[in-house]
Write a protein that holds these residues in place. Structure first.
Motif, short mmCIF file in Angstrom:
data_model
loop_
_atom_site.label_atom_id
_atom_site.label_comp_id
_atom_site.label_asym_id
_atom_site.label_seq_id
_atom_site.Cartn_x
_atom_site.Cartn_y
_atom_site.Cartn_z
N ALA A 1 -10.54 13.21 -1.17
CA ALA A 1 -10.27 14.62 -1.45
C ALA A 1 -11.20 15.52 -0.65
CB ALA A 1 -10.43 14.90 -2.95
N ILE A 2 -12.47 15.15 -0.62
CA ILE A 2 -13.45 15.94 0.13
C ILE A 2 -13.10 15.96 1.61
CG2 ILE A 2 -15.86 15.99 0.92
CD1 ILE A 2 -16.62 14.97 -1.90
N GLU A 3 -12.74 14.82 2.18
CA GLU A 3 -12.42 14.76 3.60
C GLU A 3 -11.18 15.58 3.93
OE1 GLU A 3 -14.22 13.63 6.12
OE2 GLU A 3 -15.73 13.33 4.55
N ARG A 4 -10.21 15.58 3.04
CA ARG A 4 -9.01 16.40 3.28
C ARG A 4 -9.35 17.88 3.29
NH1 ARG A 4 -3.58 14.86 0.22
NH2 ARG A 4 -2.95 16.52 1.64
N LEU A 5 -10.22 18.28 2.37
CA LEU A 5 -10.63 19.68 2.33
C LEU A 5 -11.46 20.05 3.55
CD1 LEU A 5 -11.55 20.02 -1.44
CD2 LEU A 5 -9.69 21.19 -0.26
N VAL A 6 -12.36 19.17 3.95
CA VAL A 6 -13.19 19.41 5.13
C VAL A 6 -12.31 19.58 6.36
CG1 VAL A 6 -14.85 18.36 6.73
CG2 VAL A 6 -15.29 18.32 4.27
N THR A 7 -11.34 18.68 6.50
CA THR A 7 -10.43 18.74 7.66
C THR A 7 -9.66 20.06 7.68
OG1 THR A 7 -10.17 16.33 7.70
CG2 THR A 7 -8.46 17.64 8.77
N PRO B 1 -14.59 7.13 -7.08
CA PRO B 1 -15.38 7.54 -5.90
C PRO B 1 -14.55 7.58 -4.62
CG PRO B 1 -16.64 5.99 -7.22
CD PRO B 1 -15.25 6.01 -7.79
N ARG B 2 -13.63 6.62 -4.47
CA ARG B 2 -12.82 6.59 -3.25
C ARG B 2 -11.89 7.81 -3.17
NH1 ARG B 2 -10.82 0.31 -2.28
NH2 ARG B 2 -12.91 -0.61 -2.01
N TYR C 1 -21.33 20.90 0.94
CA TYR C 1 -21.02 21.86 -0.12
C TYR C 1 -19.92 21.33 -1.03
CZ TYR C 1 -19.05 25.93 -2.43
OH TYR C 1 -18.57 26.78 -3.38
N LEU C 2 -18.85 20.81 -0.45
CA LEU C 2 -17.73 20.35 -1.26
C LEU C 2 -18.08 19.13 -2.09
CD1 LEU C 2 -14.88 20.84 1.36
CD2 LEU C 2 -15.22 22.15 -0.74
N SER C 3 -18.98 18.28 -1.60
CA SER C 3 -19.39 17.12 -2.39
C SER C 3 -20.11 17.53 -3.66
CB SER C 3 -20.31 16.21 -1.55
OG SER C 3 -21.54 16.85 -1.29
N MET C 4 -20.75 18.71 -3.63
CA MET C 4 -21.40 19.23 -4.83
C MET C 4 -20.41 19.99 -5.71
SD MET C 4 -25.10 20.57 -3.43
CE MET C 4 -24.39 21.77 -2.30
N LEU C 5 -19.50 20.70 -5.08
CA LEU C 5 -18.61 21.60 -5.82
C LEU C 5 -17.37 20.93 -6.36
CD1 LEU C 5 -18.14 24.59 -6.60
CD2 LEU C 5 -16.88 24.84 -4.45
N LEU C 6 -16.78 20.03 -5.60
CA LEU C 6 -15.47 19.50 -5.95
C LEU C 6 -15.41 18.84 -7.33
CD1 LEU C 6 -12.64 19.43 -4.82
CD2 LEU C 6 -13.13 17.19 -3.87
N PRO C 7 -16.36 18.00 -7.71
CA PRO C 7 -16.27 17.39 -9.04
C PRO C 7 -16.22 18.41 -10.17
CG PRO C 7 -17.89 16.25 -7.71
CD PRO C 7 -17.51 17.50 -6.97
N MET C 8 -16.79 19.61 -9.93
CA MET C 8 -16.78 20.64 -10.96
C MET C 8 -15.47 21.42 -10.94
SD MET C 8 -20.63 22.18 -10.75
CE MET C 8 -20.64 22.45 -8.99
#
Length: 236
Positions: free
Chosen positions: A122-128, A116-117, A223-230
């Motif tokens: 990863a999500i925060e890096r993409l968001v940034t 999870p961490r 959006y990325l929190s839903m998409l990234l794991p896939m």
């Protein structure tokens, strides 16, 4: 005479940007032509495309009225060349973004998405990175973001502007497509289209809020929190 075949390589190296107005070999004349185009861009940002008139451009550029008609045979040619100048800026910006984001995407593929961490990181890096692309247009050169919106109507009434818009969209789409591929997307075209739509929405939101909002980051994070794991598979 007009040199309608004058062109220069686009920043992506895959297409050419062609200016239609009169070009000369004299440096001083080229500086004046550029001065007129940059003045046209300022008018578009301030008053919209409909504010572009030879007299208004001459006043803004601080050149004789005859200079605008010397370099550009009519308003349509002047507007089209102004959009070519915008496209030149925009393509260079897209290529800079693509290069920077490519490194981020490669790093993220090495994350353990069952952790999870690491997933949050990863999500925060993409968001940034993604929000930085749009915020950068507003912070570094407001003309770029406003001009893009202002020219959208011209796409439907001026074929040459439409071709330039397609060139710009293709460059950005290719950059985003490469990103989704690096992230391991199983539906590259669909995910690319979704990210493109979100970026356009985010940029419009930034203009409305004058950049004073965290809505873009919240939208991208959701959006990325839903998409990234896939999209991203952990390294085995």
């Amino acid at each position: 005479m007009n040199n309608n075949n004058d062109s220069r390589p686009a920043p992506d190296g895959k297409a050419e940007l062609k200016y239609r107005g009169r070009r000369t070999s004299r440096e001083k004349s080229e500086q004046r032509r550029r001065q007129i185009l940059e003045a046209t861009m300022r008018i578009i940002v301030r008053d919209g495309v409909r504010g572009v008139r030879h007299r208004a451009v001459a006043a803004e550029a601080e050149v004789p009225l005859a200079a605008t008609t010397y370099y550009f045979k009519d308003i349509h040619e002047l507007i089209a060349d102004a959009f070519t100048l915008y496209t030149e800026w925009a393509l260079a910006y897209v290529q800079k973004f693509a290069s920077e984001f490519r490194d981020t995407a490669r790093d993220i593929r090495g994350y353990d998405m069952t952790d999870p961490r690491q997933q949050l990181e990863a999500i925060e890096r993409l968001v940034t990175s993604l929000s930085g692309f749009s915020r950068g247009k507003l912070a570094e050169d407001t003309r770029m973001l406003i001009s893009e919106q202002a020219f959208r109507y011209e796409v439907f009434v001026e074929d040459r502007v439409r071709r330039l818009a397609l060139m710009h969209r293709k460059a950005l789409t290719e950059a985003v497509r490469e990103i989704t591929m690096l992230m391991g997307s199983q539906m590259v075209e669909e995910d690319t289209a979704i990210v493109m739509a979100i970026l356009h929405s985010v940029e419009y939101q930034l203009l409305l809020d004058e950049g004073d909002s965290d809505a873009p980051e919240r939208i991208l994070r959701r959006y990325l929190s839903m998409l990234l794991p896939m999209l991203v598979q952990p390294e085995l």
